[in-house]
Design a protein around this motif. Structure first.
Motif, PDB file in Angstrom:
ATOM      1  N   GLN A 180       0.825  -1.209   0.000  1.00 36.20           N
ATOM      2  CA  GLN A 180       0.000   0.000   0.000  1.00 36.20           C
ATOM      3  C   GLN A 180       0.858   1.258   0.000  1.00 36.20           C
ATOM      4  O   GLN A 180       0.543   2.240  -0.682  1.00 36.20           O
ATOM      5  CB  GLN A 180      -0.942  -0.019   1.200  1.00 36.20           C
ATOM      6  CG  GLN A 180      -1.981  -1.119   1.115  1.00 36.20           C
ATOM      7  CD  GLN A 180      -2.707  -1.354   2.431  1.00 36.20           C
ATOM      8  OE1 GLN A 180      -2.190  -1.057   3.510  1.00 36.20           O
ATOM      9  NE2 GLN A 180      -3.911  -1.893   2.354  1.00 36.20           N
ATOM     10  N   LEU A 181       1.952   1.231   0.755  1.00 42.72           N
ATOM     11  CA  LEU A 181       2.865   2.372   0.749  1.00 42.72           C
ATOM     12  C   LEU A 181       3.451   2.589  -0.637  1.00 42.72           C
ATOM     13  O   LEU A 181       3.664   3.732  -1.070  1.00 42.72           O
ATOM     14  CB  LEU A 181       3.986   2.155   1.770  1.00 42.72           C
ATOM     15  CG  LEU A 181       3.594   2.272   3.242  1.00 42.72           C
ATOM     16  CD1 LEU A 181       4.749   1.822   4.133  1.00 42.72           C
ATOM     17  CD2 LEU A 181       3.184   3.691   3.589  1.00 42.72           C
ATOM     18  N   SER A 182       3.704   1.505  -1.341  1.00 38.90           N
ATOM     19  CA  SER A 182       4.242   1.614  -2.700  1.00 38.90           C
ATOM     20  C   SER A 182       3.260   2.355  -3.603  1.00 38.90           C
ATOM     21  O   SER A 182       3.661   3.192  -4.424  1.00 38.90           O
ATOM     22  CB  SER A 182       4.547   0.214  -3.250  1.00 38.90           C
ATOM     23  OG  SER A 182       5.163   0.291  -4.512  1.00 38.90           O
ATOM     24  N   ALA A 183       1.961   2.087  -3.451  1.00 39.70           N
ATOM     25  CA  ALA A 183       0.954   2.800  -4.249  1.00 39.70           C
ATOM     26  C   ALA A 183       0.950   4.288  -3.907  1.00 39.70           C
ATOM     27  O   ALA A 183       0.777   5.139  -4.790  1.00 39.70           O
ATOM     28  CB  ALA A 183      -0.429   2.195  -4.025  1.00 39.70           C
ATOM     29  N   GLY A 184       1.147   4.620  -2.631  1.00 36.71           N
ATOM     30  CA  GLY A 184       1.243   6.023  -2.246  1.00 36.71           C
ATOM     31  C   GLY A 184       2.454   6.692  -2.881  1.00 36.71           C
ATOM     32  O   GLY A 184       2.386   7.848  -3.308  1.00 36.71           O
ATOM     33  N   ALA A 185       3.555   5.950  -2.958  1.00 34.86           N
ATOM     34  CA  ALA A 185       4.754   6.490  -3.595  1.00 34.86           C
ATOM     35  C   ALA A 185       4.509   6.729  -5.083  1.00 34.86           C
ATOM     36  O   ALA A 185       5.010   7.704  -5.655  1.00 34.86           O
ATOM     37  CB  ALA A 185       5.931   5.536  -3.386  1.00 34.86           C
ATOM     38  N   VAL A 186       3.725   5.865  -5.726  1.00 32.06           N
ATOM     39  CA  VAL A 186       3.358   6.072  -7.129  1.00 32.06           C
ATOM     40  C   VAL A 186       2.624   7.404  -7.285  1.00 32.06           C
ATOM     41  O   VAL A 186       2.921   8.193  -8.185  1.00 32.06           O
ATOM     42  CB  VAL A 186       2.497   4.895  -7.645  1.00 32.06           C
ATOM     43  CG1 VAL A 186       1.828   5.249  -8.972  1.00 32.06           C
ATOM     44  CG2 VAL A 186       3.338   3.643  -7.801  1.00 32.06           C
ATOM     45  N   CYS A 187       1.669   7.660  -6.390  1.00 38.00           N
ATOM     46  CA  CYS A 187       0.925   8.931  -6.450  1.00 38.00           C
ATOM     47  C   CYS A 187       1.882  10.118  -6.340  1.00 38.00           C
ATOM     48  O   CYS A 187       1.752  11.105  -7.080  1.00 38.00           O
ATOM     49  CB  CYS A 187      -0.106   8.991  -5.323  1.00 38.00           C
ATOM     50  SG  CYS A 187      -1.471   7.832  -5.478  1.00 38.00           S
ATOM     51  N   MET A 188       2.824  10.031  -5.425  1.00 42.01           N
ATOM     52  CA  MET A 188       3.747  11.145  -5.230  1.00 42.01           C
ATOM     53  C   MET A 188       4.648  11.333  -6.450  1.00 42.01           C
ATOM     54  O   MET A 188       4.910  12.468  -6.870  1.00 42.01           O
ATOM     55  CB  MET A 188       4.581  10.898  -3.969  1.00 42.01           C
ATOM     56  CG  MET A 188       5.167  12.155  -3.376  1.00 42.01           C
ATOM     57  SD  MET A 188       3.908  13.303  -2.781  1.00 42.01           S
ATOM     58  CE  MET A 188       4.431  14.798  -3.608  1.00 42.01           C
ATOM     59  N   ASN A 189       5.112  10.233  -7.051  1.00 39.36           N
ATOM     60  CA  ASN A 189       5.933  10.360  -8.257  1.00 39.36           C
ATOM     61  C   ASN A 189       5.153  11.009  -9.393  1.00 39.36           C
ATOM     62  O   ASN A 189       5.720  11.745 -10.203  1.00 39.36           O
ATOM     63  CB  ASN A 189       6.464   8.992  -8.693  1.00 39.36           C
ATOM     64  CG  ASN A 189       7.823   8.684  -8.105  1.00 39.36           C
ATOM     65  OD1 ASN A 189       8.266   9.328  -7.160  1.00 39.36           O
ATOM     66  ND2 ASN A 189       8.489   7.681  -8.646  1.00 39.36           N
ATOM     67  N   ILE A 190       3.856  10.723  -9.461  1.00 39.94           N
ATOM     68  CA  ILE A 190       3.031  11.368 -10.489  1.00 39.94           C
ATOM     69  C   ILE A 190       3.012  12.878 -10.266  1.00 39.94           C
ATOM     70  O   ILE A 190       3.165  13.665 -11.212  1.00 39.94           O
ATOM     71  CB  ILE A 190       1.607  10.779 -10.486  1.00 39.94           C
ATOM     72  CG1 ILE A 190       1.632   9.342 -11.018  1.00 39.94           C
ATOM     73  CG2 ILE A 190       0.650  11.643 -11.319  1.00 39.94           C
ATOM     74  CD1 ILE A 190       0.332   8.595 -10.849  1.00 39.94           C
TER      75      ILE A 190
END
Length: 196
Positions: A119-129
């Motif tokens: 789940q944290l990885s998905a949050g990191a995806v949002c931030m990279n976007i």
């Protein structure tokens, strides 16, 4: 007036990044080439076990209004007492920006990789976007709203039962000046561990 979204270096971008408001975005949104670049940057996040525990859903053009029909109908079922003004607002949620991108967490039980890390990885995806869109000169905002948590809307999005919306990213051109908000002093959040 602070300088926002300074792209002169990676560190200055990190220190000055500021979201635009989805309520104050207009066309153009990202071009297909920019969107591809944003997504290529998005997936370069920590991903324990190389599980790729996320995916994307894109709304552009008429798809935003058609999905607005879905959201409006669901809101009306949940709140039959609400009138045309509220229903119009709900219908227009995805029309606020020319591009809406959902980051979907596909995290699932795994014998070695904790669900939380996925789940944290998905949050990191949002931030990279957000970082990559900002670096390209686009306005962007990470949001969720009620649509990210409603089971019927999840079905309409095509989510599997275990999937969750990690973020709805609005992308477009800002139509209003960016305004900062108070930021915490990181030193007040820092403790030094010492052996008891």
């Amino acid at each position: 007036m602070p300088q926002f979204n300074d792209t002169s270096s990676i560190l200055t971008l990190l220190e000055t990044r500021k979201s635009a408001s989805a309520k104050a975005m207009a066309a153009p949104g990202p071009t297909p080439a920019q969107l591809d670049q944003i997504l290529r940057a998005a997936v370069r996040v920590p991903d324990h076990g190389k599980l790729t525990p996320w995916r994307f859903i894109l709304w552009e053009g008429d798809a935003r209004a058609r999905f607005g029909d879905v959201m409006k109908a669901r809101w009306q079922a949940l709140h039959p007492e609400h009138g045309d003004q509220t229903l119009g607002f709900v219908h227009g949620l995805f029309l606020r920006a020319p591009t809406v991108l959902a980051v979907v967490s596909t995290a699932a039980d795994h014998p070695k990789i904790p669900l939380w890390e996925q789940q944290l990885s998905a949050g990191a995806v949002c931030m990279n976007i957000l970082y990559s869109a900002t670096a390209l000169g686009l306005g962007c905002q990470w949001n969720t709203d009620w649509v990210a948590y409603d089971a019927d809307i999840a079905k309409a999005m095509g989510l599997a039962p275990h999937e969750k919306v990690a973020g709805l990213i609005y992308l477009g051109t800002p139509t209003a000046p960016l305004e900062d908000r108070p930021r915490p002093d990181p030193q007040t959040l820092l403790t030094h561990w010492q052996q008891p």
